[in-house]
Motif scaffolding. Sequence first.
Motif, PDB file in Angstrom:
ATOM      1  N   SER A  12       0.860  -1.185   0.000  1.00 17.36           N
ATOM      2  CA  SER A  12       0.000   0.000   0.000  1.00 17.36           C
ATOM      3  C   SER A  12       0.890   1.225   0.000  1.00 17.36           C
ATOM      4  CB  SER A  12      -0.889   0.022   1.251  1.00 17.36           C
ATOM      5  OG  SER A  12      -1.605   1.244   1.345  1.00 17.36           O
ATOM      6  N   ARG A  14      -0.737   4.147   0.677  1.00 13.90           N
ATOM      7  CA  ARG A  14      -1.622   5.081   1.388  1.00 13.90           C
ATOM      8  C   ARG A  14      -0.866   5.730   2.549  1.00 13.90           C
ATOM      9  NH1 ARG A  14      -5.725   5.021   5.301  1.00 13.90           N
ATOM     10  NH2 ARG A  14      -5.108   2.988   6.106  1.00 13.90           N
ATOM     11  N   SER A  17      -1.379   4.109   5.890  1.00 17.11           N
ATOM     12  CA  SER A  17      -1.526   2.664   5.683  1.00 17.11           C
ATOM     13  C   SER A  17      -1.088   1.836   6.890  1.00 17.11           C
ATOM     14  CB  SER A  17      -0.672   2.265   4.473  1.00 17.11           C
ATOM     15  OG  SER A  17      -0.356   0.903   4.505  1.00 17.11           O
ATOM     16  N   PHE A  18      -1.928   0.872   7.254  1.00 14.09           N
ATOM     17  CA  PHE A  18      -1.558  -0.050   8.327  1.00 14.09           C
ATOM     18  C   PHE A  18      -0.427  -0.977   7.873  1.00 14.09           C
ATOM     19  CE2 PHE A  18      -6.093   0.843   9.468  1.00 14.09           C
ATOM     20  CZ  PHE A  18      -5.817   1.516  10.651  1.00 14.09           C
ATOM     21  N   ALA A  19      -0.440  -1.349   6.606  1.00 18.49           N
ATOM     22  CA  ALA A  19       0.633  -2.232   6.110  1.00 18.49           C
ATOM     23  C   ALA A  19       1.977  -1.510   6.166  1.00 18.49           C
ATOM     24  CB  ALA A  19       0.326  -2.685   4.678  1.00 18.49           C
ATOM     25  N   GLU A  83      -5.143  -6.536   2.603  1.00 19.43           N
ATOM     26  CA  GLU A  83      -5.956  -7.553   1.907  1.00 19.43           C
ATOM     27  C   GLU A  83      -7.081  -6.845   1.162  1.00 19.43           C
ATOM     28  OE1 GLU A  83      -7.230 -11.639   3.549  1.00 19.43           O
ATOM     29  OE2 GLU A  83      -8.948 -10.343   3.924  1.00 19.43           O
ATOM     30  N   TYR A  84      -7.118  -7.040  -0.152  1.00 23.46           N
ATOM     31  CA  TYR A  84      -8.207  -6.497  -0.974  1.00 23.46           C
ATOM     32  C   TYR A  84      -9.032  -7.670  -1.500  1.00 23.46           C
ATOM     33  CZ  TYR A  84      -6.460  -1.627  -1.439  1.00 23.46           C
ATOM     34  OH  TYR A  84      -6.077  -0.328  -1.230  1.00 23.46           O
ATOM     35  N   ASN A  85     -10.275  -7.730  -1.082  1.00 27.50           N
ATOM     36  CA  ASN A  85     -11.163  -8.806  -1.527  1.00 27.50           C
ATOM     37  C   ASN A  85     -10.480 -10.169  -1.432  1.00 27.50           C
ATOM     38  OD1 ASN A  85     -13.475  -7.185  -2.105  1.00 27.50           O
ATOM     39  ND2 ASN A  85     -12.306  -6.337  -3.815  1.00 27.50           N
ATOM     40  N   GLY A  86      -9.869 -10.392  -0.305  1.00 28.16           N
ATOM     41  CA  GLY A  86      -9.258 -11.691  -0.019  1.00 28.16           C
ATOM     42  C   GLY A  86      -7.939 -11.918  -0.729  1.00 28.16           C
ATOM     43  N   SER A 126      -4.900  -5.866   8.771  1.00 22.78           N
ATOM     44  CA  SER A 126      -6.187  -5.353   8.337  1.00 22.78           C
ATOM     45  C   SER A 126      -6.924  -4.782   9.535  1.00 22.78           C
ATOM     46  CB  SER A 126      -7.003  -6.515   7.738  1.00 22.78           C
ATOM     47  OG  SER A 126      -8.368  -6.184   7.712  1.00 22.78           O
ATOM     48  N   PRO A 127      -7.779  -3.789   9.294  1.00 18.93           N
ATOM     49  CA  PRO A 127      -8.606  -3.305  10.404  1.00 18.93           C
ATOM     50  C   PRO A 127      -9.605  -4.359  10.870  1.00 18.93           C
ATOM     51  CG  PRO A 127      -8.821  -1.893   8.432  1.00 18.93           C
ATOM     52  CD  PRO A 127      -7.996  -3.068   8.044  1.00 18.93           C
ATOM     53  N   ARG A 134      -6.255 -14.206   4.491  1.00 17.67           N
ATOM     54  CA  ARG A 134      -6.469 -14.814   3.158  1.00 17.67           C
ATOM     55  C   ARG A 134      -5.442 -14.357   2.134  1.00 17.67           C
ATOM     56  NH1 ARG A 134     -12.644 -13.204   3.755  1.00 17.67           N
ATOM     57  NH2 ARG A 134     -11.445 -11.403   4.423  1.00 17.67           N
TER      58      ARG A 134
END
Length: 198
Positions: A12, A14, A17-19, A83-86, A126-127, A134
């Motif tokens: 990420s 962002r 960003s957490f990552a 994680e984006y949509n798994g 992830s939040p 996943r």
Amino acid sequence: MTRPSIVVMAGSSRRDSFARRLAHACLEPLSQIGADVQLIELGDYPMPLYNGDLERDSGLPDAAVALQQRLYSSDGVLVVNPEYNGSITPLLKNTLDWCSRPNPKDEPRSGGAVFAGRAAAVLATSPGPMGGMRVLFHVRDILGYLGMHVIPQQLGVGNAGSAFADDGRLANERQQGMLDAALGALVHAAGRLAPESR
Ligand SMILES: Cc1cc2nc3c(=O)[nH]c(=O)nc-3n(C[C@H](O)[C@H](O)[C@H](O)COP(=O)(O)O)c2cc1C
């Protein structure tokens, strides 16, 4: 033995960003364990969305060539994932795809040669409560396809909004211990896989 060189990157760019936060939390422990650590911000390596026509007409973007050279000179990579949509983010997939392409102007340091035979570790955050578990299986698969030796230790840090202490480490000591163990295993594997064995 020389200190293994580890490249750390988050999937990420962002700002909050957490990552990226988790990637930063790994720098000091990696260095203490004995690695020579380089943080790579993918936002500093902008690349267009991969397109074969673009590659044929213009070759690899300068950012991909620069990143290939940094990967080539490393012994291992730590990939910290949102994680984006798994699954993995388009930013990370696009970066890996461009970097996996051969560069006729720098053949020995391009394409598969920048990944193959090196150690890798995957983390997620992830939040949500699952911590991006996943995506770990998807990114592990892709890095393995690229010829990397992905260590079995992995960690998904859930509830990311409250997972970090003020000093940047993980607030939960047990989880920090699991992170340290994974980072230790990565440095050990990277040292064992140093260039002479590639
Ligand atoms: C397109 C999209 C898909 C997402 N899918 C998931 C998901 O499958 N699992 C999850 O835990 N969070 C998911 N999220 C929420 C992200 O975990 C959250 O936005 C996170 O903060 C992004 O990572 P970053 O903070 O490192 O930028 C998704 C967010 C976006 C924008």
